[in-house]
Design a protein around this motif. Structure first.
Motif, PDB file in Angstrom:
ATOM      1  N   GLY A 210     -17.573  -3.938  44.170  1.00  0.00           N
ATOM      2  CA  GLY A 210     -17.033  -3.043  43.159  1.00  0.00           C
ATOM      3  C   GLY A 210     -15.702  -3.455  42.582  1.00  0.00           C
ATOM      4  N   ALA A 211     -15.265  -4.700  42.850  1.00  0.00           N
ATOM      5  CA  ALA A 211     -13.942  -5.135  42.384  1.00  0.00           C
ATOM      6  C   ALA A 211     -13.857  -5.126  40.862  1.00  0.00           C
ATOM      7  N   LEU A 212     -14.888  -5.634  40.188  1.00  0.00           N
ATOM      8  CA  LEU A 212     -14.860  -5.666  38.731  1.00  0.00           C
ATOM      9  C   LEU A 212     -14.946  -4.253  38.156  1.00  0.00           C
ATOM     10  N   TYR A 213     -15.742  -3.396  38.793  1.00  0.00           N
ATOM     11  CA  TYR A 213     -15.823  -1.997  38.348  1.00  0.00           C
ATOM     12  C   TYR A 213     -14.449  -1.331  38.424  1.00  0.00           C
TER      13      TYR A 213
ATOM     14  N   HIS B  15      -1.901  -1.546  21.763  1.00  0.00           N
ATOM     15  CA  HIS B  15      -0.695  -2.266  22.207  1.00  0.00           C
ATOM     16  C   HIS B  15      -0.309  -1.780  23.594  1.00  0.00           C
ATOM     17  N   VAL B  16       0.206  -2.690  24.399  1.00  0.00           N
ATOM     18  CA  VAL B  16       0.524  -2.347  25.787  1.00  0.00           C
ATOM     19  C   VAL B  16       1.618  -1.289  25.882  1.00  0.00           C
ATOM     20  N   GLU B  17       2.397  -1.091  24.803  1.00  0.00           N
ATOM     21  CA  GLU B  17       3.410  -0.032  24.820  1.00  0.00           C
ATOM     22  C   GLU B  17       2.813   1.340  24.523  1.00  0.00           C
ATOM     23  N   GLY B  18       1.546   1.398  24.119  1.00  0.00           N
ATOM     24  CA  GLY B  18       0.888   2.681  23.892  1.00  0.00           C
ATOM     25  C   GLY B  18       0.645   3.404  25.202  1.00  0.00           C
ATOM     26  N   ASP B  19       0.713   4.722  25.192  1.00  0.00           N
ATOM     27  CA  ASP B  19       0.608   5.506  26.427  1.00  0.00           C
ATOM     28  C   ASP B  19      -0.712   5.261  27.147  1.00  0.00           C
ATOM     29  N   ALA B  20      -1.837   5.252  26.414  1.00  0.00           N
ATOM     30  CA  ALA B  20      -3.146   5.123  27.047  1.00  0.00           C
ATOM     31  C   ALA B  20      -3.307   3.765  27.712  1.00  0.00           C
ATOM     32  N   LEU B  21      -2.948   2.699  27.001  1.00  0.00           N
ATOM     33  CA  LEU B  21      -3.112   1.362  27.569  1.00  0.00           C
ATOM     34  C   LEU B  21      -2.116   1.128  28.707  1.00  0.00           C
ATOM     35  N   ARG B  22      -0.915   1.651  28.576  1.00  0.00           N
ATOM     36  CA  ARG B  22       0.060   1.512  29.658  1.00  0.00           C
ATOM     37  C   ARG B  22      -0.466   2.168  30.934  1.00  0.00           C
ATOM     38  N   ALA B  23      -1.086   3.333  30.780  1.00  0.00           N
ATOM     39  CA  ALA B  23      -1.637   4.036  31.945  1.00  0.00           C
ATOM     40  C   ALA B  23      -2.810   3.275  32.548  1.00  0.00           C
ATOM     41  N   ALA B  24      -3.664   2.691  31.681  1.00  0.00           N
ATOM     42  CA  ALA B  24      -4.807   1.922  32.166  1.00  0.00           C
ATOM     43  C   ALA B  24      -4.340   0.684  32.937  1.00  0.00           C
ATOM     44  N   VAL B  25      -3.351  -0.010  32.401  1.00  0.00           N
ATOM     45  CA  VAL B  25      -2.816  -1.197  33.075  1.00  0.00           C
ATOM     46  C   VAL B  25      -2.224  -0.817  34.433  1.00  0.00           C
ATOM     47  N   HIS B  26      -1.543   0.323  34.498  1.00  0.00           N
ATOM     48  CA  HIS B  26      -0.978   0.791  35.766  1.00  0.00           C
ATOM     49  C   HIS B  26      -2.079   1.030  36.796  1.00  0.00           C
ATOM     50  N   ASP B  27      -3.169   1.681  36.363  1.00  0.00           N
ATOM     51  CA  ASP B  27      -4.264   1.977  37.289  1.00  0.00           C
ATOM     52  C   ASP B  27      -4.954   0.705  37.756  1.00  0.00           C
ATOM     53  N   ILE B  28      -5.123  -0.262  36.835  1.00  0.00           N
ATOM     54  CA  ILE B  28      -5.757  -1.528  37.207  1.00  0.00           C
ATOM     55  C   ILE B  28      -4.911  -2.262  38.236  1.00  0.00           C
ATOM     56  N   GLY B  29      -3.608  -2.199  38.072  1.00  0.00           N
ATOM     57  CA  GLY B  29      -2.704  -2.881  38.984  1.00  0.00           C
ATOM     58  C   GLY B  29      -2.822  -2.420  40.423  1.00  0.00           C
ATOM     59  N   GLU B  30      -3.337  -1.228  40.625  1.00  0.00           N
ATOM     60  CA  GLU B  30      -3.488  -0.705  41.983  1.00  0.00           C
ATOM     61  C   GLU B  30      -4.671  -1.318  42.720  1.00  0.00           C
ATOM     62  N   SER B  31      -5.640  -1.907  41.964  1.00  0.00           N
ATOM     63  CA  SER B  31      -6.831  -2.469  42.607  1.00  0.00           C
ATOM     64  C   SER B  31      -6.992  -3.969  42.376  1.00  0.00           C
ATOM     65  N   ALA B  32      -6.394  -4.514  41.329  1.00  0.00           N
ATOM     66  CA  ALA B  32      -6.515  -5.945  41.038  1.00  0.00           C
ATOM     67  C   ALA B  32      -5.598  -6.761  41.934  1.00  0.00           C
ATOM     68  N   ALA B  33      -5.976  -8.025  42.154  1.00  0.00           N
ATOM     69  CA  ALA B  33      -5.090  -8.920  42.911  1.00  0.00           C
ATOM     70  C   ALA B  33      -3.854  -9.229  42.089  1.00  0.00           C
ATOM     71  N   THR B  34      -4.051  -9.588  40.815  1.00  0.00           N
ATOM     72  CA  THR B  34      -2.932  -9.812  39.895  1.00  0.00           C
ATOM     73  C   THR B  34      -3.338  -9.335  38.511  1.00  0.00           C
ATOM     74  N   ILE B  35      -2.366  -8.949  37.719  1.00  0.00           N
ATOM     75  CA  ILE B  35      -2.612  -8.593  36.325  1.00  0.00           C
ATOM     76  C   ILE B  35      -1.426  -9.062  35.495  1.00  0.00           C
ATOM     77  N   ARG B  36      -1.721  -9.702  34.392  1.00  0.00           N
ATOM     78  CA  ARG B  36      -0.667 -10.214  33.511  1.00  0.00           C
ATOM     79  C   ARG B  36      -1.030  -9.886  32.065  1.00  0.00           C
ATOM     80  N   VAL B  37      -0.073  -9.341  31.331  1.00  0.00           N
ATOM     81  CA  VAL B  37      -0.253  -9.099  29.908  1.00  0.00           C
ATOM     82  C   VAL B  37       0.043 -10.405  29.178  1.00  0.00           C
ATOM     83  N   LEU B  38      -0.994 -11.035  28.623  1.00  0.00           N
ATOM     84  CA  LEU B  38      -0.800 -12.289  27.898  1.00  0.00           C
ATOM     85  C   LEU B  38      -0.150 -12.049  26.546  1.00  0.00           C
ATOM     86  N   GLY B  39      -0.398 -10.859  25.967  1.00  0.00           N
ATOM     87  CA  GLY B  39       0.217 -10.554  24.683  1.00  0.00           C
ATOM     88  C   GLY B  39      -0.384  -9.322  24.055  1.00  0.00           C
ATOM     89  N   SER B  40       0.420  -8.633  23.250  1.00  0.00           N
ATOM     90  CA  SER B  40      -0.043  -7.563  22.370  1.00  0.00           C
ATOM     91  C   SER B  40       0.366  -7.978  20.962  1.00  0.00           C
TER      92      SER B  40
END
Length: 362
Positions: free
Chosen positions: A291-294, A331-356
């Motif tokens: 379930g890692a990708l999920y 854009h990563v500064e948008g509230d929805a995407l910022r929240a999604a990135v935060h949630d992903i960070g809790e389960s992913a090994a690493t996460i990097r924003v390449l660009g908005s």
């Protein structure tokens, strides 16, 4: 609307009057650009003035105002050149691209930055990343995807080790031509081209040049250079490359797909603010568990984020470990995407924003 009965001399006088107004307004715009530079302070270079989010906003307004008869693409091109010239008054932007002169990458540079920018032709995609990282180029333009052949793997792999950020994207309609010295199809015994172009034209080549040797080279411009020195050779390249290297066009539009389009990324060293219509690229590695990708993808749905693209590549951190390149709307500064990135960070090994960055314009 001009009356068709108006004498030709009078219509020409009107055009001359409009031209004078246009020239006066362009000069006025350039003066304002100089004033902005003075306000920002002395000693700055073009990269300090360049704001892709502002430029994208201006060009979208151009499209919104356009009522014809010129197409949106033509209007955007004209305004892009005006902005390019205004920005380059003191110090033009230096843009690295896969050279030599005449490649589709150079065309993408001109479409995005205009002809006032200084093009820096380089020998490989890897070198474009290196020159941007070293500060020898302000930005770089690299191919990332073709509508028929898929992703450019070397570009994706460079993001695994490079700190480059994505600052923009360019979509370029690619028309392939066959060029040679003699200009005759029957004389062609060997065809030079970039590997991607050979794939894009494989059906045409099979039908029109069966049995002819196809040689993959570093770029289509390099193919044109090689064909220039061999009477029995031809090159697959754009119209520009054929002219640059003094070749005759044997056939035009030889690409197999009518919608043959290549997407390029503009790479730099900084993230920029939102433009109002943006895309964000993420690089994510996951832990090896069920379930890692999920766990990585579900936060996008939960926060209403549209997923544009997902691509996996070996992560180069161990056998059978993979990195995921994911493009999403917003854009990563948008509230929805910022929240999604935060949630992903809790389960992913690493996460990097390449660009908005702003979504590609016509």
């Amino acid at each position: 609307m001009t009356d068709t009965k108006t004498p030709l001399s009078e219509m020409r006088e009107r055009i001359d009057s409009i031209d004078r107004q246009i020239q006066q307004l362009i000069s006025e715009r350039a003066n304002h650009a100089q004033t902005v530079a003075k306000v920002k302070g002395a000693g700055l270079s073009a990269i300090d003035y360049y704001r892709p989010e502002r430029e994208a906003h201006v060009l979208r307004m151009v499209v919104d105002r356009n009522k014809g008869p010129l197409s949106d693409t033509e209007m955007v091109r004209l305004f892009r050149e005006i902005m390019s010239s205004c920005l380059a008054q003191e110090d033009p932007l230096k843009i690295g691209f896969l050279g030599p002169e005449g490649t589709f990458s150079e065309q993408a540079v001109r479409k995005h930055f205009g002809h006032a920018a200084y093009g820096l032709p380089l020998g490989s995609i890897e070198e474009v990343f290196q020159e941007v990282a070293a500060g020898h180029a302000d930005f770089g333009v690299v191919p990332v995807e073709n509508s028929g052949q898929g992703m450019i793997q070397v570009t994706l792999d460079m993001f695994l080790t490079s700190e480059a950020t994505i600052c923009g994207e360019v979509e370029l309609r690619v028309h392939q031509c066959l060029h040679s010295q003699a200009g005759k199809l029957e004389d062609v015994k060997r065809v030079y081209a970039h590997a991607q172009s050979l794939q894009q034209c494989k059906t045409w080549l099979r039908i029109n040049l069966p049995g002819v040797e196809c040689v993959a080279v570093g770029s289509n411009a390099e193919a044109a250079r090689l064909a220039r020195h061999a009477d029995d050779a031809a090159a697959i390249a754009g119209e520009t490359a054929g002219k640059v290297y003094g070749l005759r066009t044997v056939a035009q539009g030889i690409e197999d797909r009518a919608d043959n389009t290549t997407r390029f990324l503009v790479i730099g060293r900084s993230l920029f603010p939102p433009s109002g219509n943006d895309r964000t690229s993420l690089l994510i590695t996951v832990n090896d568990k069920p379930g890692a990708l999920y766990d990585v993808l579900s936060p996008f749905a939960r926060h209403g984020i549209s997923l544009n693209r997902i691509e996996s590549r070996p992560a180069h951190t161990g056998k059978w470990q993979y990195a995921f390149f994911i493009d999403v709307s917003g854009h990563v500064e948008g509230d929805a995407l910022r929240a999604a990135v935060h949630d992903i960070g809790e389960s992913a090994a690493t996460i990097r924003v390449l660009g908005s960055y702003p979504v590609a314009l016509p």
